[in-house]
Design a protein around this motif. Structure first.
Motif, PDB file in Angstrom:
ATOM      1  N   MET A 110       0.927  -1.190   0.027  1.00 60.43           N
ATOM      2  CA  MET A 110       0.101  -0.240  -0.003  1.00 60.43           C
ATOM      3  C   MET A 110       0.937   1.269  -0.259  1.00 60.43           C
ATOM      4  O   MET A 110       0.506   1.896  -0.928  1.00 60.43           O
ATOM      5  N   ALA A 111       1.915   1.439   0.817  1.00 63.48           N
ATOM      6  CA  ALA A 111       2.892   2.160   0.811  1.00 63.48           C
ATOM      7  C   ALA A 111       4.119   2.393  -0.669  1.00 63.48           C
ATOM      8  O   ALA A 111       3.596   3.487  -0.576  1.00 63.48           O
ATOM      9  N   THR A 112       3.711   2.317  -0.934  1.00 66.90           N
ATOM     10  CA  THR A 112       4.637   1.498  -2.170  1.00 66.90           C
ATOM     11  C   THR A 112       3.807   2.320  -3.509  1.00 66.90           C
ATOM     12  O   THR A 112       4.225   3.230  -4.248  1.00 66.90           O
ATOM     13  N   GLN A 113       2.480   1.884  -3.461  1.00 74.02           N
ATOM     14  CA  GLN A 113       0.960   1.710  -4.529  1.00 74.02           C
ATOM     15  C   GLN A 113       1.118   3.810  -3.862  1.00 74.02           C
ATOM     16  O   GLN A 113       0.839   4.980  -5.072  1.00 74.02           O
ATOM     17  N   ILE A 114       1.362   4.067  -2.594  1.00 79.34           N
ATOM     18  CA  ILE A 114       0.701   5.391  -2.830  1.00 79.34           C
ATOM     19  C   ILE A 114       1.819   6.942  -2.762  1.00 79.34           C
ATOM     20  O   ILE A 114       1.430   8.065  -4.020  1.00 79.34           O
ATOM     21  N   SER A 116       3.690   6.203  -5.586  1.00 83.36           N
ATOM     22  CA  SER A 116       3.852   5.632  -6.905  1.00 83.36           C
ATOM     23  C   SER A 116       2.713   6.724  -7.204  1.00 83.36           C
ATOM     24  O   SER A 116       3.643   7.440  -7.886  1.00 83.36           O
ATOM     25  N   THR A 117       2.256   6.824  -6.479  1.00 83.68           N
ATOM     26  CA  THR A 117       1.213   7.299  -7.031  1.00 83.68           C
ATOM     27  C   THR A 117       1.037   9.230  -7.307  1.00 83.68           C
ATOM     28  O   THR A 117       0.800   9.790  -8.028  1.00 83.68           O
ATOM     29  N   VAL A 118       1.518   9.284  -6.187  1.00 85.17           N
ATOM     30  CA  VAL A 118       1.342  10.428  -5.921  1.00 85.17           C
ATOM     31  C   VAL A 118       3.142  10.945  -6.397  1.00 85.17           C
ATOM     32  O   VAL A 118       3.326  12.331  -7.162  1.00 85.17           O
ATOM     33  N   LEU A 119       4.207  10.192  -7.205  1.00 82.82           N
ATOM     34  CA  LEU A 119       4.713  10.084  -8.263  1.00 82.82           C
ATOM     35  C   LEU A 119       4.140  10.605  -9.701  1.00 82.82           C
ATOM     36  O   LEU A 119       5.044  11.526  -9.888  1.00 82.82           O
ATOM     37  N   LEU A 120       3.257   9.970  -9.947  1.00 81.62           N
ATOM     38  CA  LEU A 120       2.756   9.888 -11.207  1.00 81.62           C
ATOM     39  C   LEU A 120       2.195  10.813 -10.828  1.00 81.62           C
ATOM     40  O   LEU A 120       2.262  11.584 -11.992  1.00 81.62           O
ATOM     41  N   CYS A 121       1.653  11.897  -9.960  1.00 83.80           N
ATOM     42  CA  CYS A 121       0.649  12.994 -10.742  1.00 83.80           C
ATOM     43  C   CYS A 121       1.638  13.795 -10.584  1.00 83.80           C
ATOM     44  O   CYS A 121       1.304  15.504 -10.989  1.00 83.80           O
ATOM     45  N   VAL A 132      15.426  16.221 -17.069  1.00 79.58           N
ATOM     46  CA  VAL A 132      16.441  15.132 -16.375  1.00 79.58           C
ATOM     47  C   VAL A 132      14.947  15.617 -15.152  1.00 79.58           C
ATOM     48  O   VAL A 132      15.351  14.393 -14.273  1.00 79.58           O
ATOM     49  N   ASN A 133      14.513  16.504 -14.363  1.00 82.92           N
ATOM     50  CA  ASN A 133      12.865  16.208 -14.426  1.00 82.92           C
ATOM     51  C   ASN A 133      11.800  15.098 -14.536  1.00 82.92           C
ATOM     52  O   ASN A 133      12.165  14.877 -13.131  1.00 82.92           O
ATOM     53  N   ILE A 134      11.900  15.288 -15.489  1.00 82.84           N
ATOM     54  CA  ILE A 134      11.190  13.835 -15.833  1.00 82.84           C
ATOM     55  C   ILE A 134      11.701  12.551 -16.021  1.00 82.84           C
ATOM     56  O   ILE A 134      10.859  11.851 -15.600  1.00 82.84           O
ATOM     57  N   LEU A 135      12.923  12.212 -15.793  1.00 80.49           N
ATOM     58  CA  LEU A 135      13.485  10.930 -15.986  1.00 80.49           C
ATOM     59  C   LEU A 135      13.825  10.816 -14.659  1.00 80.49           C
ATOM     60  O   LEU A 135      13.576  10.125 -14.233  1.00 80.49           O
ATOM     61  N   ALA A 136      13.942  12.144 -13.682  1.00 75.89           N
ATOM     62  CA  ALA A 136      14.463  11.658 -12.037  1.00 75.89           C
ATOM     63  C   ALA A 136      12.693  11.149 -11.292  1.00 75.89           C
ATOM     64  O   ALA A 136      12.785  10.185 -10.847  1.00 75.89           O
ATOM     65  N   ILE A 137      11.207  11.627 -11.770  1.00 76.94           N
ATOM     66  CA  ILE A 137      10.378  11.386 -11.128  1.00 76.94           C
ATOM     67  C   ILE A 137       9.985  10.478 -12.162  1.00 76.94           C
ATOM     68  O   ILE A 137       9.656   9.117 -10.765  1.00 76.94           O
ATOM     69  N   SER A 138      10.660   9.696 -13.249  1.00 76.00           N
ATOM     70  CA  SER A 138       9.827   8.731 -13.876  1.00 76.00           C
ATOM     71  C   SER A 138      10.080   7.532 -12.939  1.00 76.00           C
ATOM     72  O   SER A 138       9.857   5.793 -12.697  1.00 76.00           O
ATOM     73  N   ASN A 142       8.716   4.521 -11.004  1.00 81.55           N
ATOM     74  CA  ASN A 142       8.931   3.082 -10.959  1.00 81.55           C
ATOM     75  C   ASN A 142       9.936   2.286 -10.189  1.00 81.55           C
ATOM     76  O   ASN A 142       9.724   0.898 -10.177  1.00 81.55           O
ATOM     77  N   ALA A 143      10.464   3.108  -8.852  1.00 84.16           N
ATOM     78  CA  ALA A 143      11.281   2.652  -7.811  1.00 84.16           C
ATOM     79  C   ALA A 143      10.160   2.080  -6.776  1.00 84.16           C
ATOM     80  O   ALA A 143      10.315   1.534  -6.393  1.00 84.16           O
ATOM     81  N   PHE A 144       9.219   2.716  -6.761  1.00 81.52           N
ATOM     82  CA  PHE A 144       8.078   2.121  -5.327  1.00 81.52           C
ATOM     83  C   PHE A 144       7.110   1.798  -6.118  1.00 81.52           C
ATOM     84  O   PHE A 144       5.845   1.504  -5.430  1.00 81.52           O
ATOM     85  N   VAL A 145       7.923   0.799  -7.689  1.00 75.07           N
ATOM     86  CA  VAL A 145       6.353   0.273  -7.712  1.00 75.07           C
ATOM     87  C   VAL A 145       6.790  -1.321  -6.859  1.00 75.07           C
ATOM     88  O   VAL A 145       7.320  -2.325  -7.596  1.00 75.07           O
TER      89      VAL A 145
END
Length: 148
Positions: A110-114, A116-121, A132-138, A142-145
């Protein structure tokens, strides 16, 4: 002693089995409130699981279009899309180890899903400008999947 004999020798009131999910409590012991709460939990979990599936499948199909819309070139999009599976392959086993050590698989998931979702937003905010920013966020997303 066989498995059947050992299982039959246990009493129906053994709460440790009930708590572990190995034996179901008697239906007489359940109140309508418990069943209603259970139904709401199932509904919430089903809706949450559905939304995770929809968001993952939608993002997977349209990520390259989003990156192109943000002004990234084919090489930059390829780098992002190529590194994401590598990050997942490295991080998913680590989440499994963490969940096993903590004995909290559902909470870790659940923590990783939340996160990951916040990072997607975050990709929809002005923070996601430039390669660089888009790469870091992406990559962080994916690190939290954590699957199952």
């Amino acid at each position: 002693a066989t498995y059947d004999q050992d299982f039959k020798s246990l009493s129906k009131d053994d709460t440790s089995l009930t708590m572990a999910g190995l034996a179901a409590p008697d239906s007489k012991d359940r109140s309508p409130v418990d069943l209603q709460e259970w139904g709401l939990r199932v509904l919430f979990c089903s809706a949450f699981y559905f939304l995770i599936g929809v968001s993952a499948s939608t993002w997977g199909r349209f990520a390259a279009i989003y990156y192109n819309w943000k002004g990234l070139g084919p090489l930059q999009i390829g780098i992002i899309e190529g590194l994401m599976p590598l990050v997942k392959a490295i991080c998913q086993p680590l989440w499994g180890v963490i969940a096993d050590i903590m004995h909290k698989k559902k909470r870790v998931w659940m923590a990783t899903q939340i996160i990951s979702t916040v990072l997607l937003c975050l990709l929809g905010t002005p923070v996601a400008s430039g390669f660089v920013n888009i790469l870091a966020i992406s990559l962080l997303m994916n690190a939290f999947v954590c699957d199952s």
